[in-house]
Write a protein that holds these residues in place. Structure first.
Motif, short mmCIF file in Angstrom:
data_model
loop_
_atom_site.label_atom_id
_atom_site.label_comp_id
_atom_site.label_asym_id
_atom_site.label_seq_id
_atom_site.Cartn_x
_atom_site.Cartn_y
_atom_site.Cartn_z
N SER A 80 -52.83 9.08 53.28
CA SER A 80 -53.98 8.18 53.35
C SER A 80 -55.30 8.94 53.41
O SER A 80 -56.35 8.38 53.15
CB SER A 80 -53.86 7.28 54.59
OG SER A 80 -52.76 6.43 54.46
N ASN A 97 -48.98 -1.22 57.34
CA ASN A 97 -48.88 -2.58 56.78
C ASN A 97 -49.26 -3.58 57.86
O ASN A 97 -50.38 -4.02 57.91
CB ASN A 97 -47.49 -2.82 56.21
CG ASN A 97 -47.19 -1.89 55.04
OD1 ASN A 97 -48.01 -1.75 54.14
ND2 ASN A 97 -46.04 -1.24 55.07
N PHE A 176 -51.82 0.26 53.71
CA PHE A 176 -50.87 -0.50 52.92
C PHE A 176 -49.98 0.47 52.14
O PHE A 176 -50.48 1.34 51.44
CB PHE A 176 -51.60 -1.40 51.91
CG PHE A 176 -51.88 -2.79 52.42
CD1 PHE A 176 -50.85 -3.64 52.78
CD2 PHE A 176 -53.19 -3.25 52.52
CE1 PHE A 176 -51.11 -4.92 53.24
CE2 PHE A 176 -53.45 -4.53 52.96
CZ PHE A 176 -52.41 -5.36 53.33
N GLN A 177 -48.66 0.29 52.28
CA GLN A 177 -47.73 1.04 51.46
C GLN A 177 -46.43 0.26 51.35
O GLN A 177 -45.70 0.09 52.32
CB GLN A 177 -47.44 2.42 52.05
CG GLN A 177 -46.48 3.25 51.19
CD GLN A 177 -46.37 4.69 51.65
OE1 GLN A 177 -47.28 5.22 52.26
NE2 GLN A 177 -45.24 5.31 51.39
N ASP A 204 -59.62 1.31 56.17
CA ASP A 204 -58.60 0.67 55.32
C ASP A 204 -58.28 1.56 54.13
O ASP A 204 -59.18 2.00 53.41
CB ASP A 204 -59.12 -0.68 54.80
CG ASP A 204 -59.00 -1.78 55.84
OD1 ASP A 204 -58.87 -1.44 57.03
OD2 ASP A 204 -59.02 -2.96 55.46
N SER A 206 -55.08 2.16 50.87
CA SER A 206 -53.89 1.70 50.17
C SER A 206 -53.29 2.86 49.40
O SER A 206 -54.02 3.66 48.81
CB SER A 206 -54.22 0.56 49.19
OG SER A 206 -54.73 -0.55 49.87
N HIS A 207 -51.95 2.95 49.40
CA HIS A 207 -51.29 4.07 48.73
C HIS A 207 -51.01 3.80 47.26
O HIS A 207 -51.18 4.68 46.43
CB HIS A 207 -49.97 4.37 49.44
CG HIS A 207 -50.15 5.16 50.70
ND1 HIS A 207 -49.11 5.73 51.38
CD2 HIS A 207 -51.25 5.48 51.41
CE1 HIS A 207 -49.56 6.37 52.45
NE2 HIS A 207 -50.85 6.21 52.49
N TYR A 213 -52.04 -6.10 47.25
CA TYR A 213 -51.97 -6.24 48.70
C TYR A 213 -53.06 -7.20 49.17
O TYR A 213 -54.12 -7.31 48.54
CB TYR A 213 -52.20 -4.90 49.40
CG TYR A 213 -51.21 -3.81 49.08
CD1 TYR A 213 -49.84 -3.99 49.31
CD2 TYR A 213 -51.63 -2.59 48.56
CE1 TYR A 213 -48.93 -2.98 49.04
CE2 TYR A 213 -50.73 -1.57 48.28
CZ TYR A 213 -49.38 -1.77 48.52
OH TYR A 213 -48.48 -0.77 48.25
N SER A 237 -60.04 1.28 49.51
CA SER A 237 -58.67 0.93 49.11
C SER A 237 -58.54 1.06 47.59
O SER A 237 -58.82 2.11 47.02
CB SER A 237 -58.32 -0.47 49.61
OG SER A 237 -59.26 -1.43 49.15
N THR A 241 -56.21 -4.25 45.97
CA THR A 241 -56.15 -4.59 47.39
C THR A 241 -57.26 -5.56 47.74
O THR A 241 -58.43 -5.31 47.48
CB THR A 241 -56.28 -3.34 48.26
OG1 THR A 241 -55.22 -2.43 47.97
CG2 THR A 241 -56.20 -3.70 49.74
#
Length: 448
Positions: A80, A97, A176-177, A204, A206-207, A213, A237, A241
């Motif tokens: 991240s 998550n 998020f992942q 925040d 996201s992967h 998401y 992100s 997302t």
């Protein structure tokens, strides 16, 4: 005809026992009231007043997965922080998550008088402490609060004892992942006792850039007498997302609250702040900046209720929108009849860097008292062509000059950050965002 809310009501009714089993009695106790609050509700759609730019109903409509069974979805925390940002010393917790994980560093270094843990765990161990805030500050008549309360299973609980001051900021990283579209219900309950001090940094990430998401986050914060709370919220992100975040803050006598929200990379984002000032001699600052390109949507909405006198508030939000980006700012200051000697100011400035970008702004004042100083205003325009020409005559290429002007436009918001380390981090991130190097991985760079 079913609405987007109906699918979540059906989901709850079909999985009521499993949802309750994955949480705690204090959290479960609010679900019947949340369900009643949602029945028959219709979310705003495009064309409704105040929603010319965005449609929350459309964002909630897709069939996202929800981790009702509390499955362990592995998250690589180190990944991240793939972007090259300056190191900052902080206490760190992670929301993977929708599950809170305390890092080893947090467990080792958390000082006496400070509690940071899973909300479900806190609701089981300290039910009275959680119950005095959970569902008491964020109202269920807001459909997003009701939906979060209906399906929430866990979150983050933070308590700072009377007179305790944290030397380091507390950082909560939302990650998020997953390999499938996912909806995360997130809740952060913050209780800062009398004369205590907390600086909270929310990030925040996201992967997977190709996975859809949606994060629905509610923050409930209580400030005791003489307490101080800073919340710095940074969203970085992906275009896939989406995020709906609502923060509700309750201020008592002599308390100070500062909220600063930064949107760098996202798909659709709507950030709401509602601050109730119920004590005298309070100070409140709400600040935000948003950088939008491609098809990003960034909405910020603020409500400051001055219910007691001799307090002050200040707001400053700035947007730079390029390409087909859309932005909105709606701000309301209400001064109640008993709130004499209130000082409240609100400003929204925007730059449209392309002919296709669009900004909606709606500053509002409701004043029910004559003994006040209040103002509000908004401006929307393009980059200064004279400044661009001047910089070019000094040998600065047009693209570089354009980037420099946009960076300079954000300085006033960055300077409201009280923590030097966070201020430096934001400067660095904004520079990387404008020059197109914020994402180190190639897949992310292509989305800029």
């Amino acid at each position: 005809m079913k609405t987007s809310i109906d699918q979540y009501i059906d989901l709850y009714r079909d999985n009521r026992d499993a949802i309750d089993a994955g949480s705690a009695p204090v959290i479960n106790a609010l679900r019947p009231s949340a369900l009643d609050a949602l029945k028959g509700r219709r979310l705003p759609v495009k064309g409704d007043e105040g929603y010319e730019i965005s449609s929350i109903d459309d964002i909630l409509a897709p069939d996202y997965g929800l981790n009702i069974a509390r499955l362990n979805i592995p998250v690589d925390v180190a990944e991240s922080f793939r972007c090259d940002v300056p190191n900052m010393s902080s206490l760190m917790g992670v929301v993977a998550n929708d599950k809170f994980v305390a890092t080893k560093s947090l467990l080792r270094n958390i000082p006496d008088g400070v509690t940071v843990m899973s909300l479900a765990e806190a609701a089981s161990r300290f039910p009275d402490n959680v119950a005095k805030i959970y569902g008491k500050i964020a109202p269920l008549d807001n459909p997003m609060v009701a939906l979060n309360s209906l399906l929430l299973q866990d979150g983050v609980y933070i308590h700072v004892d009377k007179g305790v001051h944290l030397d380091q900021p507390l950082q909560i990283v939302n990650i998020f992942q997953s390999e499938v579209p996912l909806l995360a219900m997130r809740r952060i309950v913050v209780d800062v006792d009398d004369d205590a001090d907390l600086r909270l940094l929310l990030c925040d990430h996201s992967h997977n850039a190709d996975i859809n998401y949606l994060g629905l986050q509610i923050v409930e914060a209580r400030l005791g007498k003489g307490a101080r709370l800073d919340i710095y919220d940074i969203e970085e992100s992906t275009p896939a997302t989406h995020r709906i975040s609502l923060a509700f803050v309750h201020q008592t006598d002599n308390s100070a609250f500062l909220g600063n929200t930064t949107t760098l990379l996202n798909g659709f984002s709507r950030n709401n702040y509602t601050v109730d000032i119920v004590g005298e001699h309070c100070s409140t600052g709400l600040y935000g900046m948003a950088i939008g390109s491609r098809n990003q949507h960034i909405d910020n909405s603020t409500v400051i209720n001055h219910r007691a006198g001799r307090s002050s508030s200040n707001q400053l939000f700035r947007y730079v929108l390029d390409d087909e980006a859309r932005g909105a700012f709606e701000g309301l200051i209400e001064v109640f009849p008993n709130a004499k000697f209130t000082e409240a100011f609100q400003t929204n400035n925007n730059i449209l860097a392309s002919q296709s970008a669009l900004m909606h702004t709606k500053p509002q004042l409701i004043i029910n008292n004559d003994d006040v100083k209040c103002s509000h205003g908004a401006t929307t325009g393009q980059l200064n062509n004279e400044a661009l020409f001047y910089m070019q005559t000094r040998g600065i290429p047009r693209d570089m000059a354009r980037t420099m002007l946009m960076q300079a436009f954000m300085v006033d918001v960055i300077d409201t950050v009280a923590l030097e380390a966070v201020r430096d981090r934001l400067r660095h991130l904004v520079e990387k965002r404008f020059d197109g190097t914020l994402c180190a991985c190639e897949s992310c760079r292509k989305l800029l």
